[in-house]
Design a protein around this motif. Structure first.
Motif, short mmCIF file in Angstrom:
data_model
loop_
_atom_site.label_atom_id
_atom_site.label_comp_id
_atom_site.label_asym_id
_atom_site.label_seq_id
_atom_site.Cartn_x
_atom_site.Cartn_y
_atom_site.Cartn_z
N ASP A 184 -3.11 5.68 6.36
CA ASP A 184 -2.70 4.81 5.18
C ASP A 184 -3.57 5.17 3.85
O ASP A 184 -4.17 4.19 3.33
CB ASP A 184 -2.79 3.37 5.37
CG ASP A 184 -1.61 2.81 6.17
OD1 ASP A 184 -0.69 3.35 6.73
OD2 ASP A 184 -1.93 1.48 6.72
N HIS A 223 -7.08 2.93 5.70
CA HIS A 223 -7.12 1.95 6.97
C HIS A 223 -7.79 2.51 8.16
O HIS A 223 -7.43 3.57 8.58
CB HIS A 223 -5.74 1.33 7.46
CG HIS A 223 -5.72 0.75 8.66
ND1 HIS A 223 -4.86 0.59 9.39
CD2 HIS A 223 -6.93 -0.38 8.92
CE1 HIS A 223 -5.09 -0.05 10.45
NE2 HIS A 223 -6.15 -0.83 10.15
N GLN A 241 -8.85 2.12 11.59
CA GLN A 241 -8.59 1.12 12.77
C GLN A 241 -9.16 1.31 13.87
O GLN A 241 -9.20 0.64 14.87
CB GLN A 241 -7.29 1.07 12.58
CG GLN A 241 -6.43 2.18 13.24
CD GLN A 241 -4.76 1.75 13.27
OE1 GLN A 241 -4.52 0.79 13.31
NE2 GLN A 241 -4.19 2.86 13.36
N SER A 280 -7.94 -3.79 12.55
CA SER A 280 -6.80 -4.31 11.89
C SER A 280 -6.95 -4.68 10.26
O SER A 280 -6.05 -4.80 9.81
CB SER A 280 -6.03 -5.39 12.54
OG SER A 280 -5.56 -5.08 13.80
N THR A 285 -4.48 -9.45 9.87
CA THR A 285 -4.10 -7.86 9.36
C THR A 285 -4.39 -7.58 7.77
O THR A 285 -3.96 -8.39 7.11
CB THR A 285 -2.88 -7.54 10.05
OG1 THR A 285 -2.45 -5.99 9.90
CG2 THR A 285 -1.72 -8.16 9.07
N GLN A 292 -3.76 -3.86 5.77
CA GLN A 292 -3.84 -2.36 5.82
C GLN A 292 -2.92 -2.15 4.46
O GLN A 292 -2.80 -2.47 3.48
CB GLN A 292 -3.04 -2.07 7.12
CG GLN A 292 -3.60 -2.56 8.21
CD GLN A 292 -2.84 -2.26 9.61
OE1 GLN A 292 -1.98 -1.23 9.61
NE2 GLN A 292 -3.11 -2.98 10.55
N ASN A 311 -2.50 -4.88 -0.63
CA ASN A 311 -2.72 -4.57 0.85
C ASN A 311 -1.28 -5.29 1.27
O ASN A 311 -0.78 -6.28 0.87
CB ASN A 311 -3.95 -5.42 1.38
CG ASN A 311 -5.05 -4.70 1.24
OD1 ASN A 311 -6.02 -5.25 0.48
ND2 ASN A 311 -5.33 -3.51 1.97
#
Length: 376
Positions: free
Chosen positions: A254, A270, A272, A285, A323, A325, A343
């Motif tokens: 991302d 992102h 993760q 997340s 979350t 992202q 986001n």
């Protein structure tokens, strides 16, 4: 996102922390962004046109949750009078299956560009009467017999107006390299348009198959393709990824790709995977990272997360996002400073939840003067 003076970092407005990579945000104002109670969305970015803000975002059709994006993801336009919203759905820009849009522009010759993945595919799942049983069928994960054929192909749509009409072409097709090569497929496109018209297109790369890819299980990788003009042919840079676990920059997806006023390159991502900046896999997340480069070839990662799961909310409270992202920024064109961070996010549930809808939230930077600031 600052300068080094007397062996310490002096941060640009909008950024803080020991290495100037932490977003300096105001407390979140509940309701800011694109919050459609009848449809999940998953991040986007607005441009200002004719006095209104036009947000181009991912939306999931037919009241389905994000987890069914491979069936029902489409690109929509929503509008608002102010940069932070609230945004109202206007129309579908690109039907299913299109995902991960980023709008940039206008270009030096006056065009707006939307980079996304996918192509038109009318097959959808209807969740208006409830979540279908296949959503939890392990034999058909996400109600799919496989990923969409064009998940991994980057499309570019172009128009002289965010209102359209839009024409679409393939920017980066799948393949053209060995199936096991790290950049056989491309996702999460984000572009920088330079003043000379040249375009750098950052993407998340992955192999078309596991054959011949020794790193296939070790994380996510980013690469860059280039074109001398937005409507010319995009060519992947040769060699390995610019960002990858193997070169010490870590595992990222991302990316939001941009240049600062000094002409240096940055990406908000992102982060993760295990070993993320936020401390553990369970926080992945919601973990944002900052990557930077002077030449777009050699990249480094900052030590401080751009954001985490914790969000200060107006009224003095702190809440936790489940979350967070798909980071994208809107800038003030007069200063080049960030005004709002968008986001794909949710306070209620994570990506895989079947009964909670994710939304596109707008977080104001501290130096933002008003919601009507002329950012783009």
């Amino acid at each position: 996102l600052g300068t080094c003076q007397s062996h310490r970092c002096v941060c640009d407005p909008g950024w803080t922390g020991v290495d100037c990579s932490r977003a300096d945000l105001l407390p979140y104002r509940m309701g800011d962004g694109y919050i459609n109670q009848s449809a999940a969305s998953w991040g986007g970015r607005p441009v200002l046109f004719d006095g209104r803000w036009h947000l181009v975002a991912t939306e999931i059709a037919r009241k389905c949750p994000l987890i069914l994006f491979m069936n029902n993801s489409m690109v929509v336009r929503a509008t608002a009078a102010s940069l932070t919203g609230p945004y109202k759905h206007e129309h579908i820009v690109l039907p299913t299956f299109h995902h991960n849009p980023t709008i940039v522009g206008p270009t030096p010759d006056g065009y707006y560009l939307i980079f996304s993945i996918g192509t038109d595919d009318p097959e959808q799942i209807d969740c208006t009467a409830g979540i279908p049983a296949c959503a939890t069928d392990k034999r058909r994960p996400r109600c799919q017999d496989g990923t969409p054929a064009t998940n991994g192909r980057i499309s570019m749509s172009y128009s002289r107006s965010p209102l359209g009409p839009w024409s679409t072409k393939v920017a980066l097709p799948i393949g053209g390299v060995p199936e096991g090569q790290w950049n056989c497929k491309h996702n999460n496109p984000s572009a920088v348009i330079r003043a000379d018209g040249r375009v750098l297109l950052m993407f998340h790369g992955s192999p078309c198959s596991g054959k011949g890819d020794p790193e296939r299980l070790t994380g996510e990788r980013l690469g860059i393709a280039e074109a001398p003009h937005w409507n010319a042919t995009y060519t992947r840079r040769p060699g390995g990824p610019i960002v990858a676990p193997s070169n010490g920059t870590g595992s990222h997806e991302d990316p939001f790709f941009f240049m600062d006023k000094r002409g240096h390159y940055h990406a908000i991502t992102h982060n993760q995977a295990a070993g993320n900046l936020c401390g553990n896999r369970s926080l992945g997340s919601t973990c944002g990272a900052h990557l930077y480069s002077r030449d777009s070839y050699t990249w480094s990662i900052s030590r401080t997360p751009v954001y985490t799961h914790e969000v200060a909310v107006e009224g003095g409270q702190t809440r936790e996002l489940q979350t967070r992202q798909r980071p994208q920024l809107a800038f003030d064109p007069s200063t080049g400073l960030p005004s709002v961070l968008f986001n794909g996010a949710s306070f209620e549930g994570n990506n895989g939840d079947l009964h909670d809808l994710t939304h596109t939230l707008a977080f104001r930077f501290r130096q933002m003067k008003t919601d009507e600031t002329t950012s783009s």
